[in-house]
Design a protein around this motif. Structure first.
Motif, PDB file in Angstrom:
ATOM      1  N   ILE A 334       0.824  -1.218   0.000  1.00  0.00           N
ATOM      2  CA  ILE A 334       0.000   0.000   0.000  1.00  0.00           C
ATOM      3  C   ILE A 334       0.860   1.272   0.000  1.00  0.00           C
ATOM      4  O   ILE A 334       0.367   2.366  -0.279  1.00  0.00           O
ATOM      5  CB  ILE A 334      -0.964   0.015   1.210  1.00  0.00           C
ATOM      6  N   TYR A 381     -13.641   3.544  -0.260  1.00  0.00           N
ATOM      7  CA  TYR A 381     -12.948   2.588   0.616  1.00  0.00           C
ATOM      8  C   TYR A 381     -11.790   1.821  -0.037  1.00  0.00           C
ATOM      9  O   TYR A 381     -11.054   1.136   0.674  1.00  0.00           O
ATOM     10  CB  TYR A 381     -13.953   1.555   1.162  1.00  0.00           C
ATOM     11  N   CYS A 382     -11.621   1.926  -1.361  1.00  0.00           N
ATOM     12  CA  CYS A 382     -10.651   1.049  -2.024  1.00  0.00           C
ATOM     13  C   CYS A 382      -9.465   1.806  -2.645  1.00  0.00           C
ATOM     14  O   CYS A 382      -8.649   1.197  -3.355  1.00  0.00           O
ATOM     15  CB  CYS A 382     -11.339   0.226  -3.109  1.00  0.00           C
ATOM     16  N   TYR A 386      -6.985   5.760   1.115  1.00  0.00           N
ATOM     17  CA  TYR A 386      -7.802   5.302   2.246  1.00  0.00           C
ATOM     18  C   TYR A 386      -7.177   4.069   2.897  1.00  0.00           C
ATOM     19  O   TYR A 386      -7.176   3.934   4.131  1.00  0.00           O
ATOM     20  CB  TYR A 386      -9.228   4.982   1.793  1.00  0.00           C
ATOM     21  N   LEU A 387      -6.610   3.159   2.085  1.00  0.00           N
ATOM     22  CA  LEU A 387      -6.015   1.945   2.639  1.00  0.00           C
ATOM     23  C   LEU A 387      -4.810   2.282   3.526  1.00  0.00           C
ATOM     24  O   LEU A 387      -4.611   1.652   4.571  1.00  0.00           O
ATOM     25  CB  LEU A 387      -5.588   1.007   1.503  1.00  0.00           C
ATOM     26  N   ASN A 388      -3.982   3.259   3.105  1.00  0.00           N
ATOM     27  CA  ASN A 388      -2.858   3.677   3.946  1.00  0.00           C
ATOM     28  C   ASN A 388      -3.351   4.247   5.267  1.00  0.00           C
ATOM     29  O   ASN A 388      -2.785   3.971   6.325  1.00  0.00           O
ATOM     30  CB  ASN A 388      -2.007   4.722   3.214  1.00  0.00           C
ATOM     31  N   TYR A 390      -6.201   3.561   6.733  1.00  0.00           N
ATOM     32  CA  TYR A 390      -6.878   2.529   7.533  1.00  0.00           C
ATOM     33  C   TYR A 390      -5.868   1.606   8.211  1.00  0.00           C
ATOM     34  O   TYR A 390      -6.003   1.287   9.397  1.00  0.00           O
ATOM     35  CB  TYR A 390      -7.814   1.716   6.626  1.00  0.00           C
ATOM     36  N   TYR A 422      -9.501  -6.775   2.357  1.00  0.00           N
ATOM     37  CA  TYR A 422      -8.118  -6.365   2.580  1.00  0.00           C
ATOM     38  C   TYR A 422      -7.730  -6.812   3.992  1.00  0.00           C
ATOM     39  O   TYR A 422      -8.374  -6.423   4.974  1.00  0.00           O
ATOM     40  CB  TYR A 422      -7.965  -4.849   2.455  1.00  0.00           C
ATOM     41  N   LEU A 433      -5.164  -8.880  -0.650  1.00  0.00           N
ATOM     42  CA  LEU A 433      -6.441  -8.501  -1.260  1.00  0.00           C
ATOM     43  C   LEU A 433      -7.075  -9.758  -1.863  1.00  0.00           C
ATOM     44  O   LEU A 433      -6.537 -10.345  -2.807  1.00  0.00           O
ATOM     45  CB  LEU A 433      -6.220  -7.433  -2.343  1.00  0.00           C
TER      46      LEU A 433
END
Length: 720
Positions: A334, A381-382, A386-388, A390, A422, A433
């Motif tokens: 990520i 959300y994807c 956002y992943l970093n 979260y 994830y 993923l």
């Protein structure tokens, strides 16, 4: 004698004698001399309108076994059967068997050489067709016979066949209380009465015959029922089990330790197909101490079986959807956006399997695959941003899942359901993923919703509540259908805690220990591990509501669900109210007890409703058979019949005063529930008449039992 057949036939035709007016009599010796010729002769005479009888049956080599091979119309029992002997009971058992078998084969019976009234009464009770002998008259010249016929009142006993089987079998076609009969019509497809000791059965049909019962002869030998009728009407896969269970000795042995017996099997319908049937058997008490009488109640359970089968089919079908993984697994950095495929088990994203840039992969999916309704969700959300946030900034270890609709490829025209998950790895910059096709799971959810809707409708008409128990997690979900409503009320929680509170609050005290043991987690685990069965039933009493101490009978059907594909072990409990059925069976058993007892011991037995004065004739040896055919019998009529037939004239007034209904009712309210009084008999000073009166407080009925006794054998006691 050569030509004797032609001689008789020509005489009949010459004088134009109507069929069945001439009966030809044969001795049993002719049958044994040449059985084939005998049958040929009888058949020829039948074809020409003669009836044929066998004389002196039992005087030679006769046996019950030859009855089935005799083509005769009438069987004349030899006078040797009716001679006095040291074992009258044994003799009468043989006579009763001969008459019963002849009746089942539609052969008339004639008793020859009868000389006593006792034998006449016995022969009437067992259904003998005709009686002849010195008890009526010695042989007479024709002129004296004609004079006797014209001057004396001859009792023909045209209706005595109605009394068949009273000696051994409780006749279910006699009038019974309307409230019991109405409940039977609503509840049962048929009732089977079994006299295991007397080898007899009787079928009774209280309602519409939805299954192929009409072809079953209503009376006959029970051995024939087991050997001939069960294979004819029971599904081939159920025949052996039914014959084993219904064997008379097995029934007798079963009821030495048990109070009832339930059998589920498949029974042939009118269209040749099969319906699921439940046969509930109870033992009738009372009457002769050596009798073995059972009652079986047939109930069609197709709806229950179909629902049970549908549940199994749905569960198995849905279990298969989880047996294989259908998707693709990436490893994603990520921080840099680099991605690599680790596992692939479908054609999903096959066109970009060599693409390692997450942003390019994300753009391809957003532009060509994602359903428009889900694009905002994916954008939220994807993204790498956002992943970093979260995983890296918040340091969370919880997976992130997003469900969307998308095409499996850009050439596809339809959308499927997918779940992107994830999951954090030990390296904080990397996540797994997993993109999985969950279309089947979504279909399952929709099917479950439909199933729940269907089962809500189905079970609302059968069960009042259903409990699903997870043995591994000690959890339960219960659906309650209040008042038969289709929409269930759902509750859930910890099963062991719910069970202890529910049992203590709702169950009848005498049922608490048994139900606690069988439905505890330990008890259900033992049941689940038992490989010999996957279901059992419990009958118990439960409080009707929170504000009363009135209890109702309930039946719980407990079914185990096989543990497949690592699923938790589940047990299903289906509970329904059987209070009406239990009360009906209790009333029937009480009625059968009274009926058997009265027929075996009393001259008159009848009951009267204290409120309406409606009379029910139970039975008795001295009631005229015509009384059972009357539409209505008044209490005053029955009292007069008993008084005039039994009570000495100087005590008839006292008997009449004893039977005043108002005074009896008041007396029973403040005294014990029975009275025994004796009176003088019309038959002489050496006889007395005993009158027993019993009060039923629950049903508000008074029952009378009247019998005549020898004074020398009777010790007069006080009223009770």
């Amino acid at each position: 004698m050569p030509g004797f057949r032609e001689s008789y036939i020509s005489i009949k035709e010459k004088y134009d004698i109507p069929d069945k007016l001439i009966e030809l009599e044969f001795t049993e010796g002719i049958f044994f001399d040449n059985e084939t010729l005998f049958k040929e002769v009888i058949t020829d005479f039948h074809n020409h309108g003669f009836t044929c009888s066998m004389d002196d049956f039992g005087s030679g080599y006769s046996s019950l076994n030859i009855l089935k091979d005799l083509p005769v119309d009438t069987l004349k029992l030899d006078k040797l059967f009716f001679r006095e002997s040291d074992n009258t009971s044994r003799d009468r058992s043989i006579i009763r068997s001969v008459v019963a078998m002849a009746r089942s084969l539609n052969i008339k019976t004639v008793a020859e050489g009868v000389e006593t009234l006792d034998v006449v009464d016995f022969l009437k009770l067992i259904g003998c067709t005709l009686i002849q002998g010195y008890i009526y008259s010695k042989p007479l010249p024709l002129t004296e016979f004609e004079e006797k016929l014209n001057t004396e009142n001859i009792d023909t006993d045209d209706e005595f066949e109605l009394d068949f089987d009273k000696f051994e079998v409780v006749p279910l076609d006699m009038p019974i209380a309307n409230n019991i009969d109405d409940t039977l019509r609503r509840t049962y497809a048929g009732i089977l009465e079994i006299n295991a000791g007397g080898n007899l059965y009787h079928m009774y049909y209280p309602g519409e015959r939805d299954v192929k019962f009409e072809a079953i002869q209503e009376r006959g030998f029970y051995a024939s029922f087991c050997e001939d009728l069960i294979p004819k009407y029971v599904h081939p896969q159920d025949i052996d089990n039914m014959k084993e269970i219904m064997n008379p000795m097995n029934l007798i042995n079963h009821f030495k330790k048990n109070n009832d017996l339930d059998i589920e099997y498949r029974h042939m319908r009118k269209d040749g197909k099969y319906s699921w049937m439940k046969l509930h058997i109870i033992k009738a008490s009372g009457g002769r101490s050596d009798s073995q009488i059972f009652f079986g109640y047939f109930n069609i359970i197709d709806d229950y079986k179909e629902t049970e089968e549908s549940l199994n089919i749905v569960r198995n079908r849905f279990s298969a959807a989880y047996s294989n993984f259908n998707g693709i697994v990436f490893e994603l950095d990520i921080s840099s956006g680099y991605c690599d495929i680790l596992e692939i088990h479908s054609n999903l994203l096959s066109s970009v399997k060599d693409l390692h840039d997450y942003n390019q992969l994300f753009g391809f999916i957003m532009e060509l695959l994602i359903h428009p309704d889900y694009k905002n969700t994916v954008m939220t959300y994807c993204t790498l941003e956002y992943l970093n946030e979260y995983f890296s900034l918040n340091g969370t270890q919880f997976p992130l899942s997003v469900e969307v609709q998308a095409k499996p490829s850009r050439k596809a025209s339809t959308y499927s359901y997918y779940r992107a998950t994830y999951s954090a790895q030990s390296d904080s910059s990397k996540v797994l993923l997993t993109i999985e096709d969950i279309t089947e799971a979504k279909k399952k959810e929709a099917s479950i919703a439909l199933r729940n809707q269907i089962t809500d409708i189905t079970f609302a008409n059968t069960y009042e509540r259903i409990c699903i128990i997870n043995l591994d997690k000690d959890l339960f979900t219960i659906a309650v259908y209040p008042g038969g409503h289709r929409k269930a009320t759902i509750s859930e929680g910890k099963y062991s805690l719910h069970l202890s509170k529910s049992i203590e609050k709702n169950l009848h005290p005498s049922d608490i220990d048994n139900i606690s043991q069988m439905t505890s987690l330990e008890g259900l685990n033992k049941f689940y591990e038992d490989t010999t069965t996957n279901e059992f039933k419990i009958i118990f009493r439960e409080r009707a509501n929170d504000t009363t101490d009135h209890y109702e009978w309930k039946e719980a059907l407990i079914i185990s669900a096989p543990n497949e594909y690592g699923q938790d072990r589940m047990v299903y409990i289906f509970i329904k109210n059987i209070d009406d059925i239990r009360n009906t069976e209790k009333n029937l058993n009480e009625f059968a007890h009274r009926l058997s007892y009265s027929l075996a011991m009393f001259d008159f037995a009848y009951s009267v409703d204290c409120n309406t004065e409606k009379v029910d004739i139970i039975g008795g040896l001295k009631f005229d058979s015509d009384i059972f055919a009357m539409d209505e019998v008044t209490y005053q009529d029955v009292t007069s019949i008993v008084k005039n037939a039994s009570i000495a004239e100087d005590e008839q007034a006292a008997f009449r005063r004893l039977t005043y209904l108002d005074e009896l009712t008041e007396r029973f309210k403040s005294h014990q529930a029975s009275i025994v009084k004796t009176f003088g008999s019309l038959e002489g000073e050496d006889k007395i008449v005993e009158v027993t009166i019993i009060y039923g407080a629950r049903e508000q009925k008074i029952t009378f039992f009247v019998r005549q006794l020898d004074k020398s054998n009777f010790m007069i006691g006080n009223e009770s």
